[in-house]
Write a protein that holds these residues in place. Structure first.
Motif, PDB file in Angstrom:
ATOM      1  N   PHE A 152       0.821  -1.208   0.000  1.00 47.80           N
ATOM      2  CA  PHE A 152       0.000   0.000   0.000  1.00 47.80           C
ATOM      3  C   PHE A 152       0.859   1.264   0.000  1.00 47.80           C
ATOM      4  O   PHE A 152       0.590   2.219  -0.740  1.00 47.80           O
ATOM      5  CB  PHE A 152      -0.933   0.002   1.210  1.00 47.80           C
ATOM      6  CG  PHE A 152      -1.992  -1.072   1.182  1.00 47.80           C
ATOM      7  CD1 PHE A 152      -2.597  -1.438  -0.008  1.00 47.80           C
ATOM      8  CD2 PHE A 152      -2.373  -1.704   2.354  1.00 47.80           C
ATOM      9  CE1 PHE A 152      -3.581  -2.424  -0.033  1.00 47.80           C
ATOM     10  CE2 PHE A 152      -3.349  -2.691   2.345  1.00 47.80           C
ATOM     11  CZ  PHE A 152      -3.962  -3.055   1.140  1.00 47.80           C
ATOM     12  N   LEU A 153       1.883   1.281   0.839  1.00 43.91           N
ATOM     13  CA  LEU A 153       2.740   2.462   0.881  1.00 43.91           C
ATOM     14  C   LEU A 153       3.478   2.640  -0.441  1.00 43.91           C
ATOM     15  O   LEU A 153       3.601   3.770  -0.952  1.00 43.91           O
ATOM     16  CB  LEU A 153       3.736   2.367   2.032  1.00 43.91           C
ATOM     17  CG  LEU A 153       3.169   2.441   3.452  1.00 43.91           C
ATOM     18  CD1 LEU A 153       4.289   2.317   4.475  1.00 43.91           C
ATOM     19  CD2 LEU A 153       2.383   3.735   3.666  1.00 43.91           C
ATOM     20  N   GLY A 154       3.981   1.548  -1.012  1.00 42.89           N
ATOM     21  CA  GLY A 154       4.688   1.652  -2.287  1.00 42.89           C
ATOM     22  C   GLY A 154       3.803   2.215  -3.378  1.00 42.89           C
ATOM     23  O   GLY A 154       4.214   3.115  -4.135  1.00 42.89           O
ATOM     24  N   GLU A 155       2.590   1.711  -3.463  1.00 45.15           N
ATOM     25  CA  GLU A 155       1.683   2.218  -4.498  1.00 45.15           C
ATOM     26  C   GLU A 155       1.320   3.673  -4.247  1.00 45.15           C
ATOM     27  O   GLU A 155       1.244   4.476  -5.185  1.00 45.15           O
ATOM     28  CB  GLU A 155       0.418   1.363  -4.546  1.00 45.15           C
ATOM     29  CG  GLU A 155      -0.548   1.789  -5.643  1.00 45.15           C
ATOM     30  CD  GLU A 155      -1.741   0.857  -5.792  1.00 45.15           C
ATOM     31  OE1 GLU A 155      -2.721   1.273  -6.440  1.00 45.15           O
ATOM     32  OE2 GLU A 155      -1.686  -0.277  -5.278  1.00 45.15           O
ATOM     33  N   ALA A 156       1.099   4.038  -2.988  1.00 47.60           N
ATOM     34  CA  ALA A 156       0.719   5.410  -2.679  1.00 47.60           C
ATOM     35  C   ALA A 156       1.855   6.390  -2.958  1.00 47.60           C
ATOM     36  O   ALA A 156       1.638   7.480  -3.506  1.00 47.60           O
ATOM     37  CB  ALA A 156       0.269   5.518  -1.220  1.00 47.60           C
ATOM     38  N   TYR A 157       3.092   6.027  -2.572  1.00 46.05           N
ATOM     39  CA  TYR A 157       4.224   6.915  -2.881  1.00 46.05           C
ATOM     40  C   TYR A 157       4.372   7.080  -4.394  1.00 46.05           C
ATOM     41  O   TYR A 157       4.664   8.173  -4.889  1.00 46.05           O
ATOM     42  CB  TYR A 157       5.513   6.361  -2.290  1.00 46.05           C
ATOM     43  CG  TYR A 157       5.693   6.653  -0.820  1.00 46.05           C
ATOM     44  CD1 TYR A 157       5.693   7.960  -0.339  1.00 46.05           C
ATOM     45  CD2 TYR A 157       5.885   5.613   0.098  1.00 46.05           C
ATOM     46  CE1 TYR A 157       5.864   8.227   1.006  1.00 46.05           C
ATOM     47  CE2 TYR A 157       6.060   5.872   1.449  1.00 46.05           C
ATOM     48  CZ  TYR A 157       6.042   7.182   1.903  1.00 46.05           C
ATOM     49  OH  TYR A 157       6.203   7.442   3.235  1.00 46.05           O
ATOM     50  N   LEU A 206      11.362   5.489  -2.746  1.00 42.51           N
ATOM     51  CA  LEU A 206      10.675   4.786  -1.671  1.00 42.51           C
ATOM     52  C   LEU A 206       9.717   3.746  -2.239  1.00 42.51           C
ATOM     53  O   LEU A 206       9.639   2.611  -1.758  1.00 42.51           O
ATOM     54  CB  LEU A 206       9.906   5.788  -0.806  1.00 42.51           C
ATOM     55  CG  LEU A 206      10.640   6.431   0.361  1.00 42.51           C
ATOM     56  CD1 LEU A 206       9.775   7.529   0.980  1.00 42.51           C
ATOM     57  CD2 LEU A 206      10.996   5.395   1.420  1.00 42.51           C
ATOM     58  N   ALA A 207       8.964   4.143  -3.267  1.00 41.02           N
ATOM     59  CA  ALA A 207       8.002   3.231  -3.875  1.00 41.02           C
ATOM     60  C   ALA A 207       8.694   1.995  -4.430  1.00 41.02           C
ATOM     61  O   ALA A 207       8.232   0.866  -4.240  1.00 41.02           O
ATOM     62  CB  ALA A 207       7.233   3.956  -4.981  1.00 41.02           C
ATOM     63  N   LYS A 208       9.806   2.193  -5.099  1.00 42.40           N
ATOM     64  CA  LYS A 208      10.509   1.062  -5.694  1.00 42.40           C
ATOM     65  C   LYS A 208      11.053   0.135  -4.621  1.00 42.40           C
ATOM     66  O   LYS A 208      10.964  -1.094  -4.735  1.00 42.40           O
ATOM     67  CB  LYS A 208      11.629   1.556  -6.610  1.00 42.40           C
ATOM     68  CG  LYS A 208      12.302   0.435  -7.393  1.00 42.40           C
ATOM     69  CD  LYS A 208      13.248   0.967  -8.460  1.00 42.40           C
ATOM     70  CE  LYS A 208      13.869  -0.182  -9.253  1.00 42.40           C
ATOM     71  NZ  LYS A 208      14.760   0.276 -10.325  1.00 42.40           N
ATOM     72  N   GLU A 209      11.610   0.713  -3.555  1.00 44.78           N
ATOM     73  CA  GLU A 209      12.151  -0.101  -2.465  1.00 44.78           C
ATOM     74  C   GLU A 209      11.048  -0.922  -1.794  1.00 44.78           C
ATOM     75  O   GLU A 209      11.229  -2.112  -1.496  1.00 44.78           O
ATOM     76  CB  GLU A 209      12.825   0.804  -1.443  1.00 44.78           C
ATOM     77  CG  GLU A 209      13.392   0.079  -0.241  1.00 44.78           C
ATOM     78  CD  GLU A 209      14.011   1.033   0.768  1.00 44.78           C
ATOM     79  OE1 GLU A 209      14.272   0.595   1.906  1.00 44.78           O
ATOM     80  OE2 GLU A 209      14.224   2.222   0.429  1.00 44.78           O
ATOM     81  N   GLN A 213       9.642  -5.584  -2.273  1.00 43.92           N
ATOM     82  CA  GLN A 213       9.498  -6.551  -1.190  1.00 43.92           C
ATOM     83  C   GLN A 213       8.205  -7.365  -1.277  1.00 43.92           C
ATOM     84  O   GLN A 213       7.947  -8.205  -0.419  1.00 43.92           O
ATOM     85  CB  GLN A 213       9.543  -5.816   0.158  1.00 43.92           C
ATOM     86  CG  GLN A 213      10.822  -5.024   0.376  1.00 43.92           C
ATOM     87  CD  GLN A 213      10.798  -4.221   1.658  1.00 43.92           C
ATOM     88  OE1 GLN A 213      10.556  -4.771   2.728  1.00 43.92           O
ATOM     89  NE2 GLN A 213      11.043  -2.923   1.552  1.00 43.92           N
ATOM     90  N   VAL A 214       7.386  -7.085  -2.295  1.00 43.32           N
ATOM     91  CA  VAL A 214       6.118  -7.807  -2.427  1.00 43.32           C
ATOM     92  C   VAL A 214       5.999  -8.345  -3.844  1.00 43.32           C
ATOM     93  O   VAL A 214       6.640  -7.859  -4.792  1.00 43.32           O
ATOM     94  CB  VAL A 214       4.914  -6.903  -2.108  1.00 43.32           C
ATOM     95  CG1 VAL A 214       4.996  -6.396  -0.687  1.00 43.32           C
ATOM     96  CG2 VAL A 214       4.832  -5.734  -3.082  1.00 43.32           C
ATOM     97  N   GLU A 215       5.170  -9.344  -3.998  1.00 41.83           N
ATOM     98  CA  GLU A 215       4.934  -9.904  -5.328  1.00 41.83           C
ATOM     99  C   GLU A 215       4.212  -8.879  -6.182  1.00 41.83           C
ATOM    100  O   GLU A 215       3.268  -8.224  -5.733  1.00 41.83           O
ATOM    101  CB  GLU A 215       4.096 -11.177  -5.212  1.00 41.83           C
ATOM    102  CG  GLU A 215       3.861 -11.887  -6.524  1.00 41.83           C
ATOM    103  CD  GLU A 215       3.087 -13.175  -6.356  1.00 41.83           C
ATOM    104  OE1 GLU A 215       2.713 -13.776  -7.377  1.00 41.83           O
ATOM    105  OE2 GLU A 215       2.851 -13.579  -5.193  1.00 41.83           O
ATOM    106  N   THR A 228       9.642   1.348 -11.971  1.00 46.77           N
ATOM    107  CA  THR A 228      10.907   1.329 -12.702  1.00 46.77           C
ATOM    108  C   THR A 228      10.755   2.036 -14.043  1.00 46.77           C
ATOM    109  O   THR A 228      11.625   2.839 -14.441  1.00 46.77           O
ATOM    110  CB  THR A 228      11.379  -0.121 -12.908  1.00 46.77           C
ATOM    111  OG1 THR A 228      11.431  -0.788 -11.647  1.00 46.77           O
ATOM    112  CG2 THR A 228      12.755  -0.163 -13.555  1.00 46.77           C
ATOM    113  N   ALA A 229       9.657   1.766 -14.736  1.00 42.10           N
ATOM    114  CA  ALA A 229       9.416   2.425 -16.022  1.00 42.10           C
ATOM    115  C   ALA A 229       9.248   3.926 -15.856  1.00 42.10           C
ATOM    116  O   ALA A 229       9.761   4.719 -16.658  1.00 42.10           O
ATOM    117  CB  ALA A 229       8.177   1.821 -16.685  1.00 42.10           C
TER     118      ALA A 229
END
Length: 469
Positions: A152-157, A206-209, A213-215, A228-229
């Protein structure tokens, strides 16, 4: 907590958390109500409750993605960048006389009261607020599983960076909003481009990091490969060629993607080159782009591709037949963007609006290699796109000639997609030469859209207005 909504257009909509929860449940039931039009419920719930379960957080994201599809700059309607910036550049010709806001885009002379410009600004900041709400709620949650927190945090960032990036590229210096604090946000001023870019980059890193860690989720939600893109695009715009290339090579070598060789299948929902696409909303729905661009009778009821644009296609370019439709009249032929071919529902969804696809990454790689003086590698990426288009490979180019070939390829590969043409002309400083020659009202200051006058009146800290408006 109060059940009163306070709406500050252009910066923030203060949304009651209990209303957000009602919105989430409505989304699961297929509701299409507007985010700020939900009536406050009688049972008061706190924000922390909303984030106790992954399902309700997913519903909050579902709201954001529905807005990306329906209302903000990514929409395929006449309110989105694919349409508006097609008119602002040299892709589209306007035939309708009942779209005065679009006419300003076509003329190359916008006013600060233009309603389409205001919607680009306001709608994007509304989604930034919704994204910050998710970030704060997830960070404060004690019940979510760690993998869900990372996802959730990765997608939100990522979304916060994606939204701010487009505001910056459209308007120039803009506020960076990173909280839901009403008092702070209602007085936010505009940031200079460099510190603004650094904050966007921090969100992307932050989002990439976190997403590493998740599928990876399916391509209806931003995942590790989407970030990444987007980093590749971000670095390209900043002229950080080596960094852009690093991101391209990671997607190309390690990602589960491949160039779709059949041009007629590139924009189908199962295309192997799609990195991120927007869900259709309901089964059987197709894209907004299909309804916006496709027409069957002449003269065009709305808009058509500029005839000069059609002339950019080389002889034998398969994209002209596969991605451009035509309507033949008694004395004239009109052309339309036919990447998305369905302008009505079908038994099952066949096309979804694509925001990132692999061929853009190949062209980013070509441009990065060209700037780094690695001509053979640049041509290899360029020719992968050309050969998919049934064109002969080109060779022997370097320097300016090679870059011009890449820019031309971007124009015919990415037309009518998310404003790429405008952003390319802006970042390569070619807008004045190209648009000034075809738009009598074009001025150099038009490279930045005006800050909506209504928002300047509400928040004087947004001043000064962009030059020329």
């Amino acid at each position: 907590m109060t059940s009163t909504y306070k709406t500050i257009r252009g910066i923030i909509h203060t949304i009651h958390w209990s209303s957000l929860l009602v919105l989430m449940m409505g989304l699961f039931l297929g509701s299409c109500e507007e985010f700020v039009d939900i009536a406050p419920p009688t049972n008061e719930l706190t924000g922390s409750v909303v984030f106790e379960e992954a399902a309700t957080v997913d519903a909050a994201f579902a709201h954001i993605h529905s807005q990306l599809r329906e209302d903000v700059f990514t929409t395929g309607t006449v309110s989105g960048l694919s349409y508006l910036m097609g008119h602002y550049t040299d892709e589209l010709t306007l035939y309708s006389n009942v779209l005065p806001e679009v006419q300003e885009f076509a003329n190359g002379r916008l006013t600060s009261s233009n309603g389409s410009v205001e919607r680009l600004w306001d709608g994007t900041y509304e989604l930034i607020y919704a994204t910050n709400s998710i970030l704060e709620g997830v960070q404060n949650s004690t019940e979510l599983a760690q993998e869900d927190v990372h996802r959730f945090l990765g997608e939100a960032y990522f979304l916060r960076a994606f939204l701010h990036f487009h505001l910056m590229e459209l308007f120039g210096p803009v506020p960076f909003i990173d909280s839901t604090n009403f008092d702070i946000n209602s007085k936010a001023g505009r940031m200079d481009l460099e510190p603004l870019s650094i904050l966007i980059l921090e969100d992307l890193r932050l989002a990439k990091e976190l997403l590493a860690q998740v599928e990876a989720a399916d391509n209806y939600r931003p995942n590790y490969w989407t970030v990444t893109a987007f980093l590749a695009r971000f670095y390209l715009y900043r002229e950080e060629w080596s960094n852009a290339l690093t991101e391209v090579l990671e997607v190309d070598k390690d990602g589960p993607f491949g160039l779709e060789e059949d041009l007629l299948q590139v924009f189908k929902k199962d295309s192997p080159e799609t990195l991120w696409q927007l869900d259709s909303g309901l089964p059987g729905n197709n894209t907004k782009e299909g309804s916006t661009f496709v027409f069957s009778e002449g003269p065009p009821p709305n808009s058509a591709l500029n005839n000069d644009f059609i002339n950019r296609f080389e002889a034998g370019d398969g994209r002209l037949q596969a991605w451009v439709g035509q309507v033949v009249g008694d004395s004239e032929t009109w052309y339309y963007a036919n990447k998305y071919k369905l302008n009505a529902p079908s038994p099952s969804t066949e096309e979804c609006s694509i925001l990132f696809r692999l061929s853009e990454l190949y062209l980013i790689g070509a441009e990065a290699y060209a700037h780094l003086g690695q001509d053979a590698e640049a041509l290899a990426y360029l020719n992968r796109v050309r050969q998919r288009a049934l064109l002969d490979p080109i060779s022997g180019l370097s320097g300016t000639a090679l870059l011009d070939a890449i820019y031309k390829e971007r124009a015919v590969e990415l037309f009518s997609e998310q404003g790429h043409r405008f952003f390319d002309l802006k970042r390569t400083a070619r807008a004045d030469a190209i648009l000034g020659a075809i738009k009598p009202e074009w001025e150099p200051f038009a490279i930045n859209l005006p800050i909506p006058q209504s928002d300047l009146l509400l928040n004087p800290n947004l001043a000064p207005q962009n030059e020329g408006y």
